[in-house]
Design a protein around this motif. Structure first.
Motif, PDB file in Angstrom:
ATOM      1  N   PRO A  56      -8.184  15.409  -3.576  1.00 25.66           N
ATOM      2  CA  PRO A  56      -9.056  14.317  -3.100  1.00 25.66           C
ATOM      3  C   PRO A  56     -10.487  14.451  -3.585  1.00 25.66           C
ATOM      4  O   PRO A  56     -11.180  13.446  -3.786  1.00 25.66           O
ATOM      5  CB  PRO A  56      -8.959  14.431  -1.575  1.00 25.66           C
ATOM      6  N   GLU A  57     -10.932  15.698  -3.800  1.00 24.18           N
ATOM      7  CA  GLU A  57     -12.312  15.899  -4.252  1.00 24.18           C
ATOM      8  C   GLU A  57     -12.536  15.408  -5.679  1.00 24.18           C
ATOM      9  O   GLU A  57     -13.681  15.157  -6.097  1.00 24.18           O
ATOM     10  CB  GLU A  57     -12.683  17.385  -4.156  1.00 24.18           C
ATOM     11  N   HIS A  58     -11.442  15.263  -6.432  1.00 31.06           N
ATOM     12  CA  HIS A  58     -11.578  14.855  -7.829  1.00 31.06           C
ATOM     13  C   HIS A  58     -11.721  13.347  -7.993  1.00 31.06           C
ATOM     14  O   HIS A  58     -12.211  12.881  -9.034  1.00 31.06           O
ATOM     15  CB  HIS A  58     -10.358  15.329  -8.633  1.00 31.06           C
ATOM     16  N   ILE A  59     -11.282  12.565  -7.004  1.00 33.27           N
ATOM     17  CA  ILE A  59     -11.307  11.103  -7.154  1.00 33.27           C
ATOM     18  C   ILE A  59     -12.118  10.426  -6.060  1.00 33.27           C
ATOM     19  O   ILE A  59     -12.172   9.196  -6.020  1.00 33.27           O
ATOM     20  CB  ILE A  59      -9.877  10.529  -7.163  1.00 33.27           C
ATOM     21  N   ARG A  60     -12.736  11.216  -5.193  1.00 38.64           N
ATOM     22  CA  ARG A  60     -13.503  10.620  -4.094  1.00 38.64           C
ATOM     23  C   ARG A  60     -14.620   9.737  -4.654  1.00 38.64           C
ATOM     24  O   ARG A  60     -15.364  10.138  -5.553  1.00 38.64           O
ATOM     25  CB  ARG A  60     -14.081  11.723  -3.210  1.00 38.64           C
ATOM     26  N   ASP A  61     -14.740   8.516  -4.112  1.00 35.85           N
ATOM     27  CA  ASP A  61     -15.747   7.532  -4.523  1.00 35.85           C
ATOM     28  C   ASP A  61     -15.566   7.069  -5.968  1.00 35.85           C
ATOM     29  O   ASP A  61     -16.478   6.435  -6.534  1.00 35.85           O
ATOM     30  CB  ASP A  61     -17.165   8.085  -4.357  1.00 35.85           C
ATOM     31  N   HIS A  62     -14.412   7.378  -6.564  1.00 34.47           N
ATOM     32  CA  HIS A  62     -14.175   6.949  -7.941  1.00 34.47           C
ATOM     33  C   HIS A  62     -12.913   6.096  -8.087  1.00 34.47           C
ATOM     34  O   HIS A  62     -12.710   5.498  -9.130  1.00 34.47           O
ATOM     35  CB  HIS A  62     -14.073   8.158  -8.877  1.00 34.47           C
ATOM     36  N   LEU A  63     -12.089   6.044  -7.055  1.00 32.01           N
ATOM     37  CA  LEU A  63     -10.865   5.250  -7.129  1.00 32.01           C
ATOM     38  C   LEU A  63     -10.789   4.321  -5.932  1.00 32.01           C
ATOM     39  O   LEU A  63     -10.892   4.760  -4.779  1.00 32.01           O
ATOM     40  CB  LEU A  63      -9.629   6.161  -7.168  1.00 32.01           C
ATOM     41  N   PHE A  64     -10.598   3.023  -6.197  1.00 34.81           N
ATOM     42  CA  PHE A  64     -10.483   2.005  -5.151  1.00 34.81           C
ATOM     43  C   PHE A  64      -9.163   1.267  -5.369  1.00 34.81           C
ATOM     44  O   PHE A  64      -8.808   0.923  -6.499  1.00 34.81           O
ATOM     45  CB  PHE A  64     -11.659   1.034  -5.215  1.00 34.81           C
ATOM     46  N   ALA A 124       0.819  -1.215   0.000  1.00 36.14           N
ATOM     47  CA  ALA A 124       0.000   0.000   0.000  1.00 36.14           C
ATOM     48  C   ALA A 124       0.851   1.262   0.000  1.00 36.14           C
ATOM     49  O   ALA A 124       0.488   2.266  -0.636  1.00 36.14           O
ATOM     50  CB  ALA A 124      -0.935  -0.009   1.213  1.00 36.14           C
ATOM     51  N   GLU A 125       1.998   1.254   0.691  1.00 41.81           N
ATOM     52  CA  GLU A 125       2.856   2.433   0.737  1.00 41.81           C
ATOM     53  C   GLU A 125       3.411   2.767  -0.642  1.00 41.81           C
ATOM     54  O   GLU A 125       3.427   3.927  -1.052  1.00 41.81           O
ATOM     55  CB  GLU A 125       4.005   2.209   1.727  1.00 41.81           C
ATOM     56  N   GLU A 126       3.872   1.750  -1.356  1.00 41.21           N
ATOM     57  CA  GLU A 126       4.430   1.987  -2.691  1.00 41.21           C
ATOM     58  C   GLU A 126       3.349   2.468  -3.649  1.00 41.21           C
ATOM     59  O   GLU A 126       3.576   3.363  -4.466  1.00 41.21           O
ATOM     60  CB  GLU A 126       5.089   0.707  -3.220  1.00 41.21           C
ATOM     61  N   LEU A 127       2.171   1.869  -3.558  1.00 43.24           N
ATOM     62  CA  LEU A 127       1.072   2.308  -4.416  1.00 43.24           C
ATOM     63  C   LEU A 127       0.692   3.751  -4.118  1.00 43.24           C
ATOM     64  O   LEU A 127       0.401   4.536  -5.028  1.00 43.24           O
ATOM     65  CB  LEU A 127      -0.138   1.394  -4.225  1.00 43.24           C
ATOM     66  N   ALA A 128       0.730   4.121  -2.830  1.00 40.14           N
ATOM     67  CA  ALA A 128       0.405   5.501  -2.454  1.00 40.14           C
ATOM     68  C   ALA A 128       1.435   6.474  -3.034  1.00 40.14           C
ATOM     69  O   ALA A 128       1.083   7.575  -3.470  1.00 40.14           O
ATOM     70  CB  ALA A 128       0.340   5.633  -0.934  1.00 40.14           C
ATOM     71  N   ARG A 129       2.705   6.075  -3.012  1.00 34.64           N
ATOM     72  CA  ARG A 129       3.743   6.942  -3.596  1.00 34.64           C
ATOM     73  C   ARG A 129       3.466   7.201  -5.075  1.00 34.64           C
ATOM     74  O   ARG A 129       3.555   8.338  -5.555  1.00 34.64           O
ATOM     75  CB  ARG A 129       5.119   6.298  -3.429  1.00 34.64           C
ATOM     76  N   ILE A 130       3.149   6.126  -5.816  1.00 31.74           N
ATOM     77  CA  ILE A 130       2.909   6.260  -7.260  1.00 31.74           C
ATOM     78  C   ILE A 130       1.674   7.122  -7.522  1.00 31.74           C
ATOM     79  O   ILE A 130       1.692   8.019  -8.381  1.00 31.74           O
ATOM     80  CB  ILE A 130       2.739   4.865  -7.894  1.00 31.74           C
ATOM     81  N   ILE A 131       0.606   6.870  -6.775  1.00 29.54           N
ATOM     82  CA  ILE A 131      -0.644   7.600  -6.995  1.00 29.54           C
ATOM     83  C   ILE A 131      -0.498   9.071  -6.617  1.00 29.54           C
ATOM     84  O   ILE A 131      -0.919   9.971  -7.360  1.00 29.54           O
ATOM     85  CB  ILE A 131      -1.790   6.938  -6.198  1.00 29.54           C
ATOM     86  N   GLN A 132       0.103   9.341  -5.479  1.00 29.64           N
ATOM     87  CA  GLN A 132       0.221  10.742  -5.032  1.00 29.64           C
ATOM     88  C   GLN A 132       1.161  11.548  -5.913  1.00 29.64           C
ATOM     89  O   GLN A 132       0.941  12.735  -6.130  1.00 29.64           O
ATOM     90  CB  GLN A 132       0.676  10.790  -3.580  1.00 29.64           C
ATOM     91  N   ALA A 133       2.207  10.895  -6.452  1.00 27.83           N
ATOM     92  CA  ALA A 133       3.098  11.605  -7.372  1.00 27.83           C
ATOM     93  C   ALA A 133       2.339  12.003  -8.633  1.00 27.83           C
ATOM     94  O   ALA A 133       2.481  13.138  -9.130  1.00 27.83           O
ATOM     95  CB  ALA A 133       4.296  10.720  -7.728  1.00 27.83           C
ATOM     96  N   ALA A 134       1.517  11.095  -9.161  1.00 25.62           N
ATOM     97  CA  ALA A 134       0.731  11.410 -10.354  1.00 25.62           C
ATOM     98  C   ALA A 134      -0.297  12.497 -10.060  1.00 25.62           C
ATOM     99  O   ALA A 134      -0.505  13.407 -10.868  1.00 25.62           O
ATOM    100  CB  ALA A 134       0.041  10.147 -10.871  1.00 25.62           C
ATOM    101  N   CYS A 135      -0.934  12.430  -8.894  1.00 17.75           N
ATOM    102  CA  CYS A 135      -1.904  13.460  -8.515  1.00 17.75           C
ATOM    103  C   CYS A 135      -1.222  14.826  -8.381  1.00 17.75           C
ATOM    104  O   CYS A 135      -1.781  15.858  -8.772  1.00 17.75           O
ATOM    105  CB  CYS A 135      -2.595  13.087  -7.211  1.00 17.75           C
ATOM    106  N   LYS A 136      -0.011  14.826  -7.831  1.00 21.03           N
ATOM    107  CA  LYS A 136       0.721  16.080  -7.676  1.00 21.03           C
ATOM    108  C   LYS A 136       1.063  16.670  -9.044  1.00 21.03           C
ATOM    109  O   LYS A 136       0.925  17.880  -9.266  1.00 21.03           O
ATOM    110  CB  LYS A 136       1.999  15.836  -6.868  1.00 21.03           C
ATOM    111  N   HIS A 137       1.483  15.809  -9.963  1.00 21.87           N
ATOM    112  CA  HIS A 137       1.851  16.291 -11.293  1.00 21.87           C
ATOM    113  C   HIS A 137       0.639  16.861 -12.030  1.00 21.87           C
ATOM    114  O   HIS A 137       0.737  17.907 -12.687  1.00 21.87           O
ATOM    115  CB  HIS A 137       2.461  15.160 -12.115  1.00 21.87           C
TER     116      HIS A 137
END
Length: 510
Positions: free
Chosen positions: A132-140, A114-127
């Motif tokens: 959080p409001e853009h993906i709430r209830d849309h990403l699992f 989960a930590e590695e996946l969070a790194r990848i996802i948050q880096a893409a979100c930052k770029h």
């Protein structure tokens, strides 16, 4: 058939009973007759047939399975995250449209925590400036390393292949309850415990995934490793294990890192080459040319989670397009190159060999302000690309001949001139190329300049006017075929022109 009906059919099925042994001379029982009935096709109005439901571009289709093949560390995980965020936000992040707006996406990773996946996802979100409001209830997101085990089937010597029916039913129900549009399982080999080289077992598992997709009304992606990651091109047939998985998928995306030749062609340094990869659908095992694939590169994004530095730097996939060698090139540029070649035709004569002192690429370099030095790879690649196109279209021709020392050489001369009404050479002579070459004198009947730059566009035929070459050339000329919208013959537009205005002398040209 829904999941409940399927479960009932399995429960009500009669067990297999082999025919008992019978004595010698005894009559074998006759098998029960089987009746086979063909179903007549019922004609349908094609306008009433339900169109295919696309979830993402033309890659993910609702109710079907796709595979994603790539060698290790090629970028398939960060590509899947980029696609997931594009679908969850409904934004065209990677060059693919999201039909109908934001989608619900489920990433189920079976080899990263989960930590590695969070790194990848948050880096893409930052770029991409995704909050959080853009993906709430849309990403699992789930990870097998965090206890979310996904084993759709097992195989043992004692029991053979066994499909995990409770898991299949529970997975289908959750997909329906959450209204998930796309489920991505990475990698496929970790989603079962069967023999990955057994086509019958893998086919059964792949068909089970297809039933989940159909019953849950979602698209499913199965990331798959290749058998070996050598220098060869990865195709759909490079998948690890049985080929039944590839055969069962509706589409098969293939990832290939940028090759050395491609890097040289586009002037990309070796240390940066591995940041680039291309993607194409190879279901039919017919790869498009490298410049027709979807290209991506990996940008580096710092998470800012460090104490004494910027912390973790993660790769984020972003679209990339190969540089266009003909960006900004006009017919006037080509004409300038042709005049430069023609002026020295009786004296120096330019060579086709890039190692020659009088290489024709140096003329191109002078016209466009580029460097013909082999160390400047980007400029050198662009020069070679332009020359290759001009040779292919006949604007320049290669002519065999001898140099001043009687050595066999290949020279470059003018073929078809870029613009109409070009005056003849200063000598007034009509020169013809040697063996394998073509005419070198200015051609007064070139086709009109096409509008824009076409890639693989329609071709037009143009029959030139009268040939002023005299008795020896009085025979009717064969129509010359020119690519419509040839980049070597791009028009020069005045302010307000669109390129579609009639050309003087060619008003009736069709």
């Amino acid at each position: 058939m829904n999941v409940t009906a399927m479960q009932a059919s399995y429960e009500d099925a009669r067990p297999f009973c082999p025919t008992p042994l019978i004595g010698v001379g005894a009559q074998k029982p006759k098998p029960e007759p089987v009746k086979v009935v063909a179903t007549p096709y019922v004609w349908r109005d094609p306008t009433t047939i339900k169109p295919r439901e696309w979830v993402y571009g033309r890659s993910i289709q609702r109710g079907h399975v796709r595979a994603i093949l790539a060698p290790g560390a090629a970028g398939k995980t960060i590509l899947s995250v980029g696609e997931a965020l594009a679908m969850a936000t409904g934004r065209n992040l990677l060059g693919q449209e999201v039909p109908g707006g934001p989608k619900r996406v489920w990433l189920w990773n079976l080899e990263d925590d989960a930590e590695e996946l969070a790194r990848i996802i948050q880096a893409a979100c930052k770029h991409w400036s995704i909050g959080p409001e853009h993906i709430r209830d849309h990403l699992f997101v789930d990870s097998a390393l965090e206890g979310a085990i996904l084993k759709l089937a097992t195989s043992t010597a004692a029991e053979g292949l066994v499909i995990n029916r409770p898991l299949v039913a529970g997975l289908t129900d959750e997909l329906l309850d959450r209204r998930v549009d796309y489920l991505h399982a990475d990698p496929f080999v970790s989603s079962h415990s069967a023999n990955e080289n057994d086509n019958m077992e893998i086919d059964s598992i792949a068909k089970e995934w297809a039933m989940v997709a159909k019953n849950a009304k979602c698209g499913i992606g199965l990331a798959h490793h290749v058998s070996k990651a050598g220098a060869a091109e990865v195709t759909a047939l490079s998948g690890r294990g049985a080929v039944a998985l590839i055969n069962a998928c509706r589409s098969v995306l293939v990832l290939n890192r940028m090759g050395e030749e491609e890097a040289r062609m586009w002037g990309i340094e070796e240390e940066r080459r591995r940041r680039f990869f291309r993607v194409y659908d190879d279901k039919n095992n017919r790869a498009p040319p490298s410049d027709k694939s979807d290209w991506y590169t990996m940008a580096s994004v710092s998470l800012g989670n460090g104490v004494n530095d910027d912390g973790d730097n993660m790769g984020v996939v972003i679209p990339w397009s190969p540089p266009d060698a003909f960006e900004g090139v006009t017919a006037d540029h080509l004409l300038t190159v042709q005049h430069a070649i023609d002026r020295v035709a009786n004296a120096q004569r330019y060579r086709a060999d890039a190692q020659a002192k009088a290489w024709v690429g140096k003329v191109v370099a002078d016209v466009f302000g580029l460097s013909a030095d082999s160390s400047v790879k980007a400029d050198r690649a662009r020069i070679n690309k332009m020359l290759g196109t001009w040779f292919a279209t006949g604007a320049l021709v290669k002519v065999d001949g001898k140099d001043d020392k009687s050595n066999d050489r290949t020279f470059v001369e003018v073929g078809t001139w870029a613009l109409q009404d070009v005056p003849p050479t200063s000598s007034g002579e009509v020169r013809t190329g040697g063996e394998g070459g073509g005419p070198n004198r200015p051609h007064p009947t070139c086709p009109p300049i096409g509008a824009g730059v076409g890639k693989g566009g329609p071709r037009i035929e143009y029959q030139g006017g009268e040939n002023p070459g005299g008795e020896a050339e009085a025979a009717p000329r064969t129509p010359t075929v020119f690519p419509a919208g040839n980049p070597a013959l791009r028009p020069i537009l005045a302010p307000g022109e669109t390129g579609n205005e009639p050309i003087p002398g060619y008003e009736d040209f069709e």
